[in-house]
Write an enzyme that holds these catalytic residues in place. Structure first.
Site, PDB file in Angstrom:
ATOM      1  N   GLY A   5      10.957  16.972  -5.237  1.00  0.00           N
ATOM      2  CA  GLY A   5       9.462  17.061  -5.068  1.00  0.00           C
ATOM      3  C   GLY A   5       8.969  15.961  -4.340  1.00  0.00           C
ATOM      4  N   THR A  10       1.220   8.819  -2.972  1.00  0.00           N
ATOM      5  CA  THR A  10       2.115  10.008  -3.123  1.00  0.00           C
ATOM      6  C   THR A  10       1.372  11.147  -2.900  1.00  0.00           C
ATOM      7  OG1 THR A  10       1.588  10.079  -5.497  1.00  0.00           O
ATOM      8  CG2 THR A  10       3.680   8.959  -5.053  1.00  0.00           C
ATOM      9  N   ALA A  23       0.811  -1.129   0.152  1.00  0.00           N
ATOM     10  CA  ALA A  23      -0.158   0.077  -0.097  1.00  0.00           C
ATOM     11  C   ALA A  23       0.861   1.374  -0.014  1.00  0.00           C
ATOM     12  CB  ALA A  23      -0.951  -0.115   1.203  1.00  0.00           C
ATOM     13  N   TYR A  51       8.047  11.062   0.310  1.00  0.00           N
ATOM     14  CA  TYR A  51       7.877   9.572  -0.118  1.00  0.00           C
ATOM     15  C   TYR A  51       9.267   9.209  -0.498  1.00  0.00           C
ATOM     16  CZ  TYR A  51       6.377   6.383  -3.961  1.00  0.00           C
ATOM     17  OH  TYR A  51       6.005   5.054  -4.639  1.00  0.00           O
ATOM     18  N   PRO A 108      10.513  -0.793  -7.373  1.00  0.00           N
ATOM     19  CA  PRO A 108       9.988  -0.667  -8.643  1.00  0.00           C
ATOM     20  C   PRO A 108      10.559   0.939  -9.241  1.00  0.00           C
ATOM     21  CG  PRO A 108       8.271  -1.333  -7.374  1.00  0.00           C
ATOM     22  CD  PRO A 108       9.508  -0.837  -6.462  1.00  0.00           C
ATOM     23  N   GLY A 109      10.866   0.957 -10.471  1.00  0.00           N
ATOM     24  CA  GLY A 109      10.751   2.302 -11.099  1.00  0.00           C
ATOM     25  C   GLY A 109       9.262   2.664 -11.441  1.00  0.00           C
TER      26      GLY A 109
HETATM   27  N1  CAA Z   1      15.361  19.212 -10.750  1.00  0.00           N
HETATM   28  C1  CAA Z   1      15.383  20.214 -10.586  1.00  0.00           C
HETATM   29  N2  CAA Z   1      14.522  21.326 -10.627  1.00  0.00           N
HETATM   30  C2  CAA Z   1      13.417  21.104 -11.125  1.00  0.00           C
HETATM   31  C3  CAA Z   1      13.024  19.675 -11.163  1.00  0.00           C
HETATM   32  C4  CAA Z   1      14.030  18.569 -11.163  1.00  0.00           C
HETATM   33  N3  CAA Z   1      13.706  17.423 -11.444  1.00  0.00           N
HETATM   34  N4  CAA Z   1      11.662  19.669 -11.584  1.00  0.00           N
HETATM   35  C5  CAA Z   1      11.211  21.036 -11.404  1.00  0.00           C
HETATM   36  N5  CAA Z   1      12.228  21.692 -11.116  1.00  0.00           N
HETATM   37  C6  CAA Z   1      12.210  23.429 -11.043  1.00  0.00           C
HETATM   38  C7  CAA Z   1      11.537  23.994 -12.085  1.00  0.00           C
HETATM   39  O1  CAA Z   1      12.265  24.344 -13.182  1.00  0.00           O
HETATM   40  C8  CAA Z   1      10.933  25.118 -11.447  1.00  0.00           C
HETATM   41  O2  CAA Z   1      12.193  26.138 -11.350  1.00  0.00           O
HETATM   42  P1  CAA Z   1      11.992  27.896 -11.351  1.00  0.00           P
HETATM   43  O3  CAA Z   1      11.406  27.964  -9.712  1.00  0.00           O
HETATM   44  O4  CAA Z   1      13.336  28.051 -11.117  1.00  0.00           O
HETATM   45  O5  CAA Z   1      11.167  28.135 -12.594  1.00  0.00           O
HETATM   46  C9  CAA Z   1      10.763  24.861  -9.999  1.00  0.00           C
HETATM   47  O6  CAA Z   1      11.654  23.647  -9.510  1.00  0.00           O
HETATM   48  C10 CAA Z   1       9.441  24.475  -9.692  1.00  0.00           C
HETATM   49  O7  CAA Z   1       9.267  24.330  -8.404  1.00  0.00           O
HETATM   50  P2  CAA Z   1       7.890  24.256  -7.806  1.00  0.00           P
HETATM   51  O8  CAA Z   1       7.712  24.120  -6.212  1.00  0.00           O
HETATM   52  O9  CAA Z   1       6.737  25.543  -8.306  1.00  0.00           O
HETATM   53  O10 CAA Z   1       7.292  23.038  -8.215  1.00  0.00           O
HETATM   54  P3  CAA Z   1       5.799  22.608  -9.147  1.00  0.00           P
HETATM   55  O11 CAA Z   1       4.725  22.942  -7.925  1.00  0.00           O
HETATM   56  O12 CAA Z   1       5.728  23.183 -10.404  1.00  0.00           O
HETATM   57  O13 CAA Z   1       5.975  21.052  -9.317  1.00  0.00           O
HETATM   58  C11 CAA Z   1       6.135  18.950  -8.446  1.00  0.00           C
HETATM   59  C12 CAA Z   1       6.639  20.251  -8.233  1.00  0.00           C
HETATM   60  C13 CAA Z   1       4.894  18.702  -8.135  1.00  0.00           C
HETATM   61  C14 CAA Z   1       7.329  17.980  -7.632  1.00  0.00           C
HETATM   62  C15 CAA Z   1       6.402  18.429  -9.777  1.00  0.00           C
HETATM   63  O14 CAA Z   1       7.708  18.805 -10.309  1.00  0.00           O
HETATM   64  C16 CAA Z   1       6.054  17.004 -10.329  1.00  0.00           C
HETATM   65  O15 CAA Z   1       5.196  16.382 -10.226  1.00  0.00           O
HETATM   66  N6  CAA Z   1       7.258  16.335 -10.281  1.00  0.00           N
HETATM   67  C17 CAA Z   1       7.106  14.825 -10.327  1.00  0.00           C
HETATM   68  C18 CAA Z   1       7.667  13.945  -9.256  1.00  0.00           C
HETATM   69  C19 CAA Z   1       7.589  12.617  -9.248  1.00  0.00           C
HETATM   70  O16 CAA Z   1       8.410  12.038 -10.185  1.00  0.00           O
HETATM   71  N7  CAA Z   1       6.558  11.975  -8.827  1.00  0.00           N
HETATM   72  C20 CAA Z   1       6.547  10.551  -9.096  1.00  0.00           C
HETATM   73  C21 CAA Z   1       5.590   9.835  -8.556  1.00  0.00           C
HETATM   74  S1  CAA Z   1       5.408   8.189  -9.099  1.00  0.00           S
HETATM   75  C22 CAA Z   1       5.933   7.455  -7.921  1.00  0.00           C
HETATM   76  O17 CAA Z   1       6.685   7.982  -6.998  1.00  0.00           O
HETATM   77  C23 CAA Z   1       6.042   5.910  -8.235  1.00  0.00           C
HETATM   78  C24 CAA Z   1       7.231   5.397  -8.052  1.00  0.00           C
HETATM   79  O18 CAA Z   1       7.605   5.015  -7.019  1.00  0.00           O
HETATM   80  C25 CAA Z   1       8.343   5.693  -8.767  1.00  0.00           C
END
Ligand code: CAA
Length: 246
Positions: free
Chosen positions: A149, A92, A89, A153, A183-184
């Site tokens: 982000g 995110t 379970a 998690y 897992p990825g």
């Molecule tokens: N590395 C560095 N900087 C990054 C970045 C990264 N990977 N991603 C975004 N940024 C930067 C942006 O360019 C932006 O920069 P500026 O402020 O200079 O413009 C800034 O970070 C944005 O910051 P915010 O706080 O405003 O971010 P946001 O609200 O737009 O979004 C987030 C943040 C919700 C985390 C979004 O980036 C997101 O959804 N990311 C994906 C996270 C992810 O991979 N989740 C996996 C879910 S699935 C899972 O977890 C299953 C598993 O086990 C694999």
């Protein structure tokens, strides 16, 4: 007599496939799900009948320790002693630290990490007594490498493997193995919470060039749950399409 396996989050994308492959491997399977999922399971239940597999569902709030006590007893009464627990379970609530609230932190740590403790606590001593057990913690690539982000998690998922490493030592002499699967990015509804452009960039970073499929994770879990994996304990097995190689 068939052994009994419990799969938390057993009606979701990865969970359903884990139930399927454990049942194919000879386990009777108890899948747990939360209250909001219970009413949507007619098709899910019917499919096990069609496939001739013994998979039953139990409603469980994994963050509630007393409910874990109650539901585990119910499973034991209906199905028999539990030999395998898959702590699958997980939720995110992504956000950068700037935007992450205490509620987002608590929710993710409570389900993913404390939930795994709450259920493991119910079965671990009994598995030691019965001299056979399999605890399989479904962690994540992002618990291995950290993810922008996902402070909540990544911390919870890394914590699950800490628990694995400790319990592997406690169970080793008693035939109880404890392992982590990491897992990825897997093709499930969890991916739908990721903005499309970000998901595209994530897939571009996977050397294999695609998301993983739930059944790929499930077959690995079924192997770890089998007698063949008796010498494997304390491991953290990656399956991530080459996204994190170390
Ligand atoms: N590395 C560095 N900087 C990054 C970045 C990264 N990977 N991603 C975004 N940024 C930067 C942006 O360019 C932006 O920069 P500026 O402020 O200079 O413009 C800034 O970070 C944005 O910051 P915010 O706080 O405003 O971010 P946001 O609200 O737009 O979004 C987030 C943040 C919700 C985390 C979004 O980036 C997101 O959804 N990311 C994906 C996270 C992810 O991979 N989740 C996996 C879910 S699935 C899972 O977890 C299953 C598993 O086990 C694999």
């Amino acid at each position: 007599m068939s052994r009994v396996a419990v799969v938390t989050g057993g009606v979701g994308g990865i969970g359903t496939e884990i139930c399927r492959y454990l049942a194919k491997g000879g386990y009777k399977v108890a899948a747990t799900c939360i209250a909001s999922e219970v009413d949507k399971l007619d098709g899910w239940k019917a499919q096990w009948k069609t496939e001739g597999l013994d998979v039953q569902v139990f409603q469980l709030e994994i963050t509630d320790f007393d409910d874990c006590v109650k539901v585990t007893a119910e499973i034991e009464e209906k199905m028999g002693p539990i030999s395998c627990l898959v702590n699958n379970a997980g939720i995110t609530k992504d956000g950068t630290m700037k935007k992450m609230t205490k509620d987002m932190w608590d929710a993710v740590v409570n389900v993913n990490l404390t939930g795994a403790f709450n259920m493991t606590k119910q079965v671990f001593a009994k598995m030691n007594d019965q001299k056979f057990g399999r605890i399989i913690n479904i962690s994540s690539l992002n618990g291995r490498k950290g993810q922008f982000g996902q402070a909540n998690y990544s911390a919870a998922k890394a914590g699950m493997h800490g628990m694995t490493m400790a319990l592997a030592q406690e169970g080793a002499r008693k035939g109880v193995t404890v392992n982590t699967v990491s897992p990825g990015y897997i093709n499930t509804s969890m991916m739908q919470a990721i903005p499309e452009d970000i998901l595209k960039s994530i897939i571009a970073q996977i050397p294999v060039g695609r998301l993983g499929e739930p059944k790929e994770i499930a077959q690995l879990v079924a192997f770890i749950a089998s007698d063949s994996a008796a010498f494997m304990t304390g491991a953290n097995v990656d399956m991530n399409g080459g996204q994190f190689i170390h």
